[in-house]
Design a protein around this motif. Structure first.
Motif, PDB file in Angstrom:
ATOM      1  N   GLY A  78      65.567  16.386 -40.779  1.00 25.67           N
ATOM      2  CA  GLY A  78      65.989  16.409 -42.175  1.00 25.67           C
ATOM      3  C   GLY A  78      67.384  16.970 -42.401  1.00 25.67           C
ATOM      4  O   GLY A  78      68.205  17.076 -41.487  1.00 25.67           O
ATOM      5  N   THR A  79      67.623  17.373 -43.640  1.00 24.56           N
ATOM      6  CA  THR A  79      68.972  17.734 -44.090  1.00 24.56           C
ATOM      7  C   THR A  79      69.483  19.012 -43.433  1.00 24.56           C
ATOM      8  O   THR A  79      70.621  19.065 -42.965  1.00 24.56           O
ATOM      9  CB  THR A  79      68.962  17.928 -45.626  1.00 24.56           C
ATOM     10  OG1 THR A  79      68.432  16.747 -46.227  1.00 24.56           O
ATOM     11  CG2 THR A  79      70.355  18.197 -46.152  1.00 24.56           C
ATOM     12  N   CYS A  80      68.648  20.046 -43.411  1.00 25.52           N
ATOM     13  CA  CYS A  80      69.129  21.371 -43.020  1.00 25.52           C
ATOM     14  C   CYS A  80      69.755  21.356 -41.630  1.00 25.52           C
ATOM     15  O   CYS A  80      70.907  21.731 -41.452  1.00 25.52           O
ATOM     16  CB  CYS A  80      67.970  22.360 -43.079  1.00 25.52           C
ATOM     17  SG  CYS A  80      68.472  24.035 -42.719  1.00 25.52           S
ATOM     18  N   THR A 137      57.188  10.919 -41.294  1.00 35.37           N
ATOM     19  CA  THR A 137      57.938   9.666 -41.307  1.00 35.37           C
ATOM     20  C   THR A 137      59.399  10.011 -41.519  1.00 35.37           C
ATOM     21  O   THR A 137      59.711  10.981 -42.204  1.00 35.37           O
ATOM     22  CB  THR A 137      57.455   8.769 -42.457  1.00 35.37           C
ATOM     23  OG1 THR A 137      57.583   9.496 -43.681  1.00 35.37           O
ATOM     24  CG2 THR A 137      56.001   8.371 -42.284  1.00 35.37           C
ATOM     25  N   GLU A 138      60.300   9.238 -40.913  1.00 36.55           N
ATOM     26  CA  GLU A 138      61.724   9.575 -41.072  1.00 36.55           C
ATOM     27  C   GLU A 138      62.599   8.332 -40.919  1.00 36.55           C
ATOM     28  O   GLU A 138      62.457   7.590 -39.951  1.00 36.55           O
ATOM     29  CB  GLU A 138      62.134  10.629 -40.031  1.00 36.55           C
ATOM     30  CG  GLU A 138      63.578  11.074 -40.128  1.00 36.55           C
ATOM     31  CD  GLU A 138      63.958  11.619 -41.501  1.00 36.55           C
ATOM     32  OE1 GLU A 138      63.416  12.638 -41.923  1.00 36.55           O
ATOM     33  OE2 GLU A 138      64.800  10.976 -42.185  1.00 36.55           O
ATOM     34  N   GLU A 139      63.512   8.160 -41.877  1.00 33.80           N
ATOM     35  CA  GLU A 139      64.420   7.013 -41.786  1.00 33.80           C
ATOM     36  C   GLU A 139      65.797   7.407 -41.254  1.00 33.80           C
ATOM     37  O   GLU A 139      66.600   6.546 -40.907  1.00 33.80           O
ATOM     38  CB  GLU A 139      64.570   6.330 -43.144  1.00 33.80           C
ATOM     39  CG  GLU A 139      65.139   7.213 -44.222  1.00 33.80           C
ATOM     40  CD  GLU A 139      65.146   6.552 -45.594  1.00 33.80           C
ATOM     41  OE1 GLU A 139      64.758   5.388 -45.700  1.00 33.80           O
ATOM     42  OE2 GLU A 139      65.547   7.234 -46.553  1.00 33.80           O
ATOM     43  N   SER A 183      77.111  23.124 -41.503  1.00 28.76           N
ATOM     44  CA  SER A 183      78.094  23.759 -42.393  1.00 28.76           C
ATOM     45  C   SER A 183      78.392  25.175 -41.907  1.00 28.76           C
ATOM     46  O   SER A 183      79.546  25.578 -41.823  1.00 28.76           O
ATOM     47  CB  SER A 183      77.618  23.745 -43.847  1.00 28.76           C
ATOM     48  OG  SER A 183      76.424  24.480 -44.014  1.00 28.76           O
ATOM     49  N   LYS A 184      77.351  25.924 -41.534  1.00 27.50           N
ATOM     50  CA  LYS A 184      77.609  27.299 -41.125  1.00 27.50           C
ATOM     51  C   LYS A 184      78.358  27.348 -39.797  1.00 27.50           C
ATOM     52  O   LYS A 184      79.152  28.255 -39.552  1.00 27.50           O
ATOM     53  CB  LYS A 184      76.305  28.096 -41.042  1.00 27.50           C
ATOM     54  CG  LYS A 184      75.926  28.731 -42.360  1.00 27.50           C
ATOM     55  CD  LYS A 184      75.331  27.810 -43.385  1.00 27.50           C
ATOM     56  CE  LYS A 184      76.007  27.646 -44.684  1.00 27.50           C
ATOM     57  NZ  LYS A 184      75.371  26.713 -45.608  1.00 27.50           N
ATOM     58  N   ASN A 185      78.118  26.375 -38.925  1.00 27.69           N
ATOM     59  CA  ASN A 185      78.866  26.303 -37.665  1.00 27.69           C
ATOM     60  C   ASN A 185      80.367  26.151 -37.944  1.00 27.69           C
ATOM     61  O   ASN A 185      81.196  26.905 -37.427  1.00 27.69           O
ATOM     62  CB  ASN A 185      78.348  25.113 -36.839  1.00 27.69           C
ATOM     63  CG  ASN A 185      79.200  24.842 -35.619  1.00 27.69           C
ATOM     64  OD1 ASN A 185      80.252  24.225 -35.727  1.00 27.69           O
ATOM     65  ND2 ASN A 185      78.774  25.300 -34.462  1.00 27.69           N
TER      66      ASN A 185
HETATM   67  C1  LIG Z   1      75.805  20.901 -47.154  1.00 21.64           C
HETATM   68  C2  LIG Z   1      74.487  21.593 -47.322  1.00 21.64           C
HETATM   69  C3  LIG Z   1      74.357  22.903 -46.925  1.00 21.64           C
HETATM   70  C4  LIG Z   1      73.137  23.558 -47.087  1.00 21.64           C
HETATM   71  N1  LIG Z   1      73.061  24.857 -46.678  1.00 21.64           N
HETATM   72  C5  LIG Z   1      71.881  25.510 -46.814  1.00 21.64           C
HETATM   73  C6  LIG Z   1      71.755  26.844 -46.346  1.00 21.64           C
HETATM   74  O1  LIG Z   1      72.711  27.443 -45.818  1.00 21.64           O
HETATM   75  N2  LIG Z   1      70.553  27.456 -46.484  1.00 21.64           N
HETATM   76  C7  LIG Z   1      69.472  26.829 -47.057  1.00 21.64           C
HETATM   77  O2  LIG Z   1      68.398  27.422 -47.166  1.00 21.64           O
HETATM   78  N3  LIG Z   1      69.574  25.553 -47.509  1.00 21.64           N
HETATM   79  C8  LIG Z   1      70.750  24.890 -47.396  1.00 21.64           C
HETATM   80  N4  LIG Z   1      70.844  23.585 -47.811  1.00 21.64           N
HETATM   81  C9  LIG Z   1      69.668  22.969 -48.452  1.00 21.64           C
HETATM   82  C10 LIG Z   1      68.651  22.542 -47.404  1.00 21.64           C
HETATM   83  O3  LIG Z   1      69.260  21.681 -46.477  1.00 21.64           O
HETATM   84  C11 LIG Z   1      67.470  21.841 -48.082  1.00 21.64           C
HETATM   85  O4  LIG Z   1      66.962  22.681 -49.087  1.00 21.64           O
HETATM   86  C12 LIG Z   1      66.356  21.522 -47.085  1.00 21.64           C
HETATM   87  O5  LIG Z   1      66.845  20.750 -46.018  1.00 21.64           O
HETATM   88  C13 LIG Z   1      65.219  20.784 -47.795  1.00 21.64           C
HETATM   89  O6  LIG Z   1      64.222  20.482 -46.871  1.00 21.64           O
HETATM   90  P1  LIG Z   1      63.161  19.322 -47.165  1.00 21.64           P
HETATM   91  O7  LIG Z   1      62.284  19.292 -45.970  1.00 21.64           O
HETATM   92  O8  LIG Z   1      62.546  19.545 -48.485  1.00 21.64           O
HETATM   93  O9  LIG Z   1      64.020  18.001 -47.279  1.00 21.64           O
HETATM   94  P2  LIG Z   1      64.974  17.324 -46.201  1.00 21.64           P
HETATM   95  O10 LIG Z   1      65.408  18.284 -45.170  1.00 21.64           O
HETATM   96  O11 LIG Z   1      66.032  16.622 -46.976  1.00 21.64           O
HETATM   97  O12 LIG Z   1      64.038  16.278 -45.467  1.00 21.64           O
HETATM   98  C14 LIG Z   1      63.603  15.123 -46.084  1.00 21.64           C
HETATM   99  C15 LIG Z   1      63.702  13.990 -45.097  1.00 21.64           C
HETATM  100  O13 LIG Z   1      63.017  12.880 -45.626  1.00 21.64           O
HETATM  101  C16 LIG Z   1      63.696  11.716 -45.248  1.00 21.64           C
HETATM  102  N5  LIG Z   1      63.320  10.657 -46.179  1.00 21.64           N
HETATM  103  C17 LIG Z   1      63.574  10.592 -47.504  1.00 21.64           C
HETATM  104  N6  LIG Z   1      63.030   9.475 -48.034  1.00 21.64           N
HETATM  105  C18 LIG Z   1      62.423   8.831 -47.012  1.00 21.64           C
HETATM  106  C19 LIG Z   1      61.673   7.634 -46.924  1.00 21.64           C
HETATM  107  N7  LIG Z   1      61.425   6.888 -47.999  1.00 21.64           N
HETATM  108  N8  LIG Z   1      61.208   7.259 -45.713  1.00 21.64           N
HETATM  109  C20 LIG Z   1      61.433   8.019 -44.607  1.00 21.64           C
HETATM  110  N9  LIG Z   1      62.118   9.169 -44.646  1.00 21.64           N
HETATM  111  C21 LIG Z   1      62.600   9.575 -45.832  1.00 21.64           C
HETATM  112  C22 LIG Z   1      65.145  12.086 -45.343  1.00 21.64           C
HETATM  113  O14 LIG Z   1      65.942  11.252 -44.517  1.00 21.64           O
HETATM  114  C23 LIG Z   1      65.134  13.531 -44.860  1.00 21.64           C
HETATM  115  O15 LIG Z   1      65.435  13.613 -43.494  1.00 21.64           O
HETATM  116  C24 LIG Z   1      72.034  22.885 -47.636  1.00 21.64           C
HETATM  117  C25 LIG Z   1      72.150  21.538 -48.009  1.00 21.64           C
HETATM  118  C26 LIG Z   1      73.355  20.902 -47.858  1.00 21.64           C
HETATM  119  C27 LIG Z   1      73.471  19.467 -48.259  1.00 21.64           C
END
Ligand SMILES: Cc1cc2nc3c(=O)[nH]c(=O)nc-3n(C[C@H](O)[C@H](O)[C@H](O)COP(=O)(O)OP(=O)(O)OC[C@H]3O[C@@H](n4cnc5c(N)ncnc54)[C@H](O)[C@@H]3O)c2cc1C
Length: 477
Positions: A41-43, A34-36, A51-53
């Motif tokens: 996601g974040t990465c 599911t995704e809003e 950021s690395k770009n």
């Molecule tokens: C600026 C920045 C630079 C980074 N650089 C690095 C790096 O160089 N190397 C590295 O290893 N990590 C880096 N990170 C950290 C990395 O991005 C995260 O650790 C990683 O993305 C986490 O993955 P995840 O799948 O747990 O969560 P996420 O990638 O955050 O995915 C979770 C998803 O769930 C969605 N979501 C949340 N709540 C809901 C809901 N209620 N309903 C529907 N969707 C929902 C969110 O929109 C999001 O897309 C960086 C982070 C940032 C902010």
């Protein structure tokens, strides 16, 4: 109301979620994410990759202006920030398509919209219900907002400024920027914006940068490097209030206990991230949270509700985890295995997690620092050496930084490495593999290293246990 049934329902679609969904597919099971926001996601969308770009583009700009070699003249590169942002968005879109969107279909799908629990087996996404035999919470994390009076009334940025196609994306460079925070996001983006020509002032609460979990040599060394470039860093700096000034933001703060005001065109809040657990009606799942709002899990990533699992940023630093993409990705696969395979359950292994801060030169760390090794009961041998002892660093005229190795003084097992220097984020993998395999100082010494490489820093650090590293010839033993 329609109810769709799946073997695995996943809240989120980040790297953790995708790893779990792919593994579920390999096991012949059905999964839904599911995704809003943007898929992936974040990465991919607003973290690691964008950021690395842009950090690399900023390095090109900086290196052109500051060639390290006599005989190369400084050249200002003409820069169009909007075009840089457009290319960043193109790179991200292509990567998202290749590594995320194109994988959808078949046994795993995605439901767009906000997801929240209805009951322990059911998640609702904008009125559609998804019922799962097992559920994975992988909702990631979001920026923490510090208690600064008036913050809600001023315009401020967060790391979401790197997103593409969202209104929070930054498309124009400000002339000046105050950054609240001194962690990896603040440092990476602070140096990047400074290199793009922005006047950057960074505010760190503690008396030094990077105090928590890092060797004591790290903070002062990173500070020196950034300050020499021209980034202004205020430590022991606590912002109190923020207000709008004419075309700017004014921050009132205490620095070393004295009141001060700073004005800048933009304000960036980079004070850490918190797990996304407050908007998913978690109480309806009966899943227990910790005091940092993280989902509590056991070593199988199982919550207190046996069919509900959690992994990725949403578990914070539980079980020694870290908020980093490869950790979530590995653990997402473990969840799918544990929830769906019927085979003996796998435990998480967070013992060796290499990590890096992509400043220039990069900082990379793996394993224990000196304090942690002593606390774990080791009699510690450890040594920090300047990068000037590494032949390649001298050859390429970049001797910034140091390497520090921590080993058990009795067994010589290497317990941890910190490296601040050219290519450190690549070199750290040799140390990580060493830690994984229980390598000793002599393993790093006996391994032939390509000459001249920055990886020799590890060999030289290990040799320094037995010999004066300043008195070695080229590829010395
Ligand atoms: C600026 C920045 C630079 C980074 N650089 C690095 C790096 O160089 N190397 C590295 O290893 N990590 C880096 N990170 C950290 C990395 O991005 C995260 O650790 C990683 O993305 C986490 O993955 P995840 O799948 O747990 O969560 P996420 O990638 O955050 O995915 C979770 C998803 O769930 C969605 N979501 C949340 N709540 C809901 C809901 N209620 N309903 C529907 N969707 C929902 C969110 O929109 C999001 O897309 C960086 C982070 C940032 C902010």
């Amino acid at each position: 109301m329609s109810v769709k049934k799946f073997d695995l329902v996943i809240l989120g679609s980040g790297s953790t979620a995708f790893a779990a969904a792919l593994r579920a597919q390999e096991l012949g099971k059905t999964a839904v994410m599911t995704e809003e926001r943007a898929i992936g996601g974040t990465c991919v969308n607003r973290g690691c990759l964008p950021s690395k770009n842009l950090i690399e583009a900023a390095k090109l700009v900086y290196d052109a202006r500051h060639p390290r070699y006599p005989g190369l003249e400084p050249t200002p590169l003409a820069m169009n920030f909007r075009t840089l942002v457009e290319q960043k968005d193109e790179v991200i879109a292509a990567y998202r398509e290749k590594k995320y969107e194109s994988l959808l279909g078949g046994k795993f799908q995605i439901e767009k919209g906000h997801a929240q629990f209805v009951d322990p087996h059911t998640v609702e996404v904008d009125g559609r219900q998804l019922r799962g035999d097992a559920i994975l919470i992988a909702t990631g994390s979001r920026p923490v907002l510090p208690a600064i009076s008036g913050l809600a009334e001023v315009r401020y940025l967060t790391s979401d400024l790197l997103s593409s196609g969202e209104s929070v994306e930054m498309t124009e460079l400000p002339r000046s920027l105050v950054i609240v925070g001194g962690g990896y996001v603040a440092l990476e983006l602070g140096q990047m914006f400074h290199r793009f020509g922005v006047k950057v002032t960074l505010l760190e609460r503690s008396k030094e940068l990077l105090t928590l979990g890092y060797e004591p040599e790290v903070g002062p060394a990173v500070r020196r490097i950034l300050e020499e470039e021209g980034v202004e860093i205020l430590t022991d700096a606590v912002p109190k209030t923020a207000r709008a000034g004419p075309g700017s933001v004014v921050v009132a703060l205490q620095v070393d206990g004295a009141a001060r005001e700073l004005s800048a065109k933009q304000l960036l809040i980079a004070t850490g991230r918190r797990p996304n657990t407050d908007e998913i009606a978690i109480e309806k799942s009966s899943v227990a949270l910790g005091d940092q709002s993280q989902v509590l899990v056991d070593e199988h990533l199982q919550t207190n509700v046996p069919h509900i699992f959690a992994a990725g940023d949403v578990i914070g630093t539980e079980l020694g985890s870290q908020m980093a993409t490869p950790v979530g990705s590995q653990d997402g696969g473990i969840v799918a295995h544990n929830a769906l395979s019927g085979a003996p359950r796998r435990r998480v292994n967070h013992r060796v997690i290499p990590r890096a801060i992509f400043i220039d030169p990069p900082l990379a760390v793996v394993g224990m620092n000196e304090k942690e090794a002593v606390a774990a009961g080791h009699r510690c041998w450890c040594r920090a050496l300047p990068m000037s002892l590494v032949p390649r660093a001298g050859a390429i005229r970049d001797t910034r930084g140091f390497v520090k190795m921590v080993a058990d003084a009795r067994t010589h097992e290497v317990l941890g490495v910190t490296m601040l220097g050219n290519s450190a984020a690549e070199v750290i993998h040799e140390a990580a593999m060493g830690l994984r395999l229980g390598a000793k100082l002599h393993d790093f010494i006996d391994l032939l290293h390509v000459y001249p490489t920055m990886a020799e820093a590890l060999k030289i650090a290990a040799i320094s246990r037995f010999k004066d590293p300043a008195k070695l010839s080229c590829c010395a033993e």
